[in-house]
Design a protein around this motif. Structure first.
Motif, PDB file in Angstrom:
ATOM      1  N   ASP A 191       0.841  -1.205   0.000  1.00  0.00           N
ATOM      2  CA  ASP A 191       0.000   0.000   0.000  1.00  0.00           C
ATOM      3  C   ASP A 191       0.874   1.251   0.000  1.00  0.00           C
ATOM      4  O   ASP A 191       1.058   1.916   1.032  1.00  0.00           O
ATOM      5  CB  ASP A 191      -0.934   0.006   1.218  1.00  0.00           C
ATOM      6  N   SER A 192       1.399   1.580  -1.171  1.00  0.00           N
ATOM      7  CA  SER A 192       2.354   2.682  -1.276  1.00  0.00           C
ATOM      8  C   SER A 192       1.709   4.064  -1.187  1.00  0.00           C
ATOM      9  O   SER A 192       2.414   5.074  -1.151  1.00  0.00           O
ATOM     10  CB  SER A 192       3.139   2.567  -2.589  1.00  0.00           C
ATOM     11  N   TRP A 193       0.374   4.113  -1.140  1.00  0.00           N
ATOM     12  CA  TRP A 193      -0.293   5.413  -1.058  1.00  0.00           C
ATOM     13  C   TRP A 193       0.105   6.180   0.187  1.00  0.00           C
ATOM     14  O   TRP A 193       0.030   7.427   0.208  1.00  0.00           O
ATOM     15  CB  TRP A 193      -1.806   5.250  -1.113  1.00  0.00           C
ATOM     16  N   VAL A 194       0.539   5.473   1.227  1.00  0.00           N
ATOM     17  CA  VAL A 194       0.920   6.170   2.457  1.00  0.00           C
ATOM     18  C   VAL A 194       2.192   7.004   2.263  1.00  0.00           C
ATOM     19  O   VAL A 194       2.508   7.848   3.100  1.00  0.00           O
ATOM     20  CB  VAL A 194       1.109   5.183   3.627  1.00  0.00           C
ATOM     21  N   LEU A 195       2.909   6.753   1.159  1.00  0.00           N
ATOM     22  CA  LEU A 195       4.145   7.486   0.883  1.00  0.00           C
ATOM     23  C   LEU A 195       3.930   8.639  -0.097  1.00  0.00           C
ATOM     24  O   LEU A 195       4.873   9.376  -0.398  1.00  0.00           O
ATOM     25  CB  LEU A 195       5.208   6.537   0.309  1.00  0.00           C
ATOM     26  N   ASP A 196       2.706   8.799  -0.587  1.00  0.00           N
ATOM     27  CA  ASP A 196       2.424   9.889  -1.525  1.00  0.00           C
ATOM     28  C   ASP A 196       2.717  11.239  -0.869  1.00  0.00           C
ATOM     29  O   ASP A 196       2.601  11.385   0.353  1.00  0.00           O
ATOM     30  CB  ASP A 196       0.954   9.856  -1.953  1.00  0.00           C
ATOM     31  N   PRO A 197       3.094  12.264  -1.673  1.00  0.00           N
ATOM     32  CA  PRO A 197       3.295  13.608  -1.118  1.00  0.00           C
ATOM     33  C   PRO A 197       2.092  14.090  -0.315  1.00  0.00           C
ATOM     34  O   PRO A 197       2.248  14.756   0.713  1.00  0.00           O
ATOM     35  CB  PRO A 197       3.519  14.467  -2.369  1.00  0.00           C
ATOM     36  N   VAL A 198       0.886  13.734  -0.807  1.00  0.00           N
ATOM     37  CA  VAL A 198      -0.342  13.909  -0.031  1.00  0.00           C
ATOM     38  C   VAL A 198      -0.919  12.505   0.111  1.00  0.00           C
ATOM     39  O   VAL A 198      -1.512  11.983  -0.841  1.00  0.00           O
ATOM     40  CB  VAL A 198      -1.344  14.837  -0.737  1.00  0.00           C
ATOM     41  N   PRO A 199      -0.718  11.850   1.242  1.00  0.00           N
ATOM     42  CA  PRO A 199      -1.098  10.438   1.373  1.00  0.00           C
ATOM     43  C   PRO A 199      -2.533  10.146   0.925  1.00  0.00           C
ATOM     44  O   PRO A 199      -3.485  10.782   1.372  1.00  0.00           O
ATOM     45  CB  PRO A 199      -0.922  10.176   2.876  1.00  0.00           C
ATOM     46  N   GLY A 200      -2.640   9.182   0.008  1.00  0.00           N
ATOM     47  CA  GLY A 200      -3.953   8.784  -0.491  1.00  0.00           C
ATOM     48  C   GLY A 200      -4.449   9.619  -1.654  1.00  0.00           C
ATOM     49  O   GLY A 200      -5.499   9.319  -2.228  1.00  0.00           O
ATOM     50  N   LYS A 201      -3.690  10.668  -2.043  1.00  0.00           N
ATOM     51  CA  LYS A 201      -4.091  11.534  -3.162  1.00  0.00           C
ATOM     52  C   LYS A 201      -2.898  11.679  -4.109  1.00  0.00           C
ATOM     53  O   LYS A 201      -2.177  12.681  -4.071  1.00  0.00           O
ATOM     54  CB  LYS A 201      -4.552  12.899  -2.648  1.00  0.00           C
ATOM     55  N   PRO A 202      -2.670  10.666  -4.947  1.00  0.00           N
ATOM     56  CA  PRO A 202      -1.454  10.617  -5.760  1.00  0.00           C
ATOM     57  C   PRO A 202      -1.269  11.774  -6.726  1.00  0.00           C
ATOM     58  O   PRO A 202      -0.142  12.099  -7.094  1.00  0.00           O
ATOM     59  CB  PRO A 202      -1.595   9.287  -6.518  1.00  0.00           C
ATOM     60  N   ASN A 203      -2.336  12.414  -7.133  1.00  0.00           N
ATOM     61  CA  ASN A 203      -2.224  13.507  -8.110  1.00  0.00           C
ATOM     62  C   ASN A 203      -2.294  14.886  -7.477  1.00  0.00           C
ATOM     63  O   ASN A 203      -2.235  15.901  -8.186  1.00  0.00           O
ATOM     64  CB  ASN A 203      -3.325  13.361  -9.169  1.00  0.00           C
ATOM     65  N   ALA A 204      -2.410  14.928  -6.156  1.00  0.00           N
ATOM     66  CA  ALA A 204      -2.542  16.219  -5.476  1.00  0.00           C
ATOM     67  C   ALA A 204      -1.187  16.901  -5.330  1.00  0.00           C
ATOM     68  O   ALA A 204      -0.156  16.248  -5.135  1.00  0.00           O
ATOM     69  CB  ALA A 204      -3.185  16.026  -4.111  1.00  0.00           C
TER      70      ALA A 204
END
Length: 239
Positions: A191-204
């Motif tokens: 679940d790599s979304w937790v590492l997104d610049p805005v977690p859970g919002k990959p395009n934000a």
């Protein structure tokens, strides 16, 4: 003439006894091998639980002292903390980049190293290289062992909302506050979304300065991860 044994002679085993003795020897050998295997397994488990902690804590001390000596030297123009070249161009995987403390769980100045390989996590806390640097806009994400190899995050699930995480770099000290306690969120290791610049919002587009803490959800090997999120509440220059 040689002595002729009779069936009644107690010094000569009967044919009926010989297979029993051979079977007994085989059982003895198997028993010894099983004991040796058991001792080996216990030794391995003991080393993983205790031996790796001793080795890793020595490594923590070494990395910490080396980083502090480095900070005492004049910074170069390529130092990203001085506004020079991007960190991605200057920091080698495995290099120590910061010290991390979490007073609420008794964690003090654990070195943060670049990358999350097994070797890195045996020497400190690992920084996910694709995420933001300490104190920068985006998501500064790190990982640490909960058990073995120094177990820096052994008490991470005891963190609560509002607890502080302090990250020290060459020039600044950043303080983050926990927003979501690690005990309240479990994900898989994919679940790599937790590492997104805005977690859970990959395009934000990120506008906040965040921190993400990850560790194993279970005490032993598991694909599940406990994850905590926080945000920057203070930044100050070191005197």
């Amino acid at each position: 003439m040689g002595r002729v044994s009779s069936p009644a002679d107690p010094t000569t085993p009967s044919r009926r006894d010989r297979p029993r003795r051979r079977g007994s020897r085989i059982l003895t050998v198997v028993g010894v091998l099983l004991i040796a295997f058991g001792v080996g397994v216990l030794g391995y488990v003991g080393y993983q639980l205790y031996g790796t902690n001793i080795t890793s804590r020595h490594a923590y001390d070494s990395e910490r002292e080396q980083l502090k000596r480095q900070w005492q030297q004049p910074a170069t123009s390529a130092d990203p903390q001085q506004g020079g070249t991007s960190k991605k161009d200057t920091v080698i995987p495995g290099d120590a980049i910061a010290l991390l403390s979490i007073p609420a769980i008794g964690l003090h100045e654990i070195p943060v190293l670049e990358g999350t390989s097994d070797d890195v996590l045996a020497r400190g806390i690992g920084h996910y290289s694709q995420t933001a640097d300490p104190g920068q806009v985006g998501n500064f994400a790190v990982a640490g062992h909960r058990i073995t190899h120094g177990e820096p995050f052994s008490k991470l699930l005891e963190l609560n909302r509002g607890d502080q995480v302090v990250v020290e770099t060459r020039t600044k000290i950043y303080t983050y506050a926990i927003d979501n306690a690690p005990k309240k969120l479990t994900v898989t290791d994919t679940d790599s979304w937790v590492l997104d610049p805005v977690p859970g919002k990959p395009n934000a587009e990120p506008t906040k300065k965040l921190i993400t803490l990850t560790t194993c959800q279970d005490l032993f090997h598991s694909p599940d991860r406990s994850v905590g999120f926080g945000h920057l509440i203070d930044s100050r220059k070191k005197s």
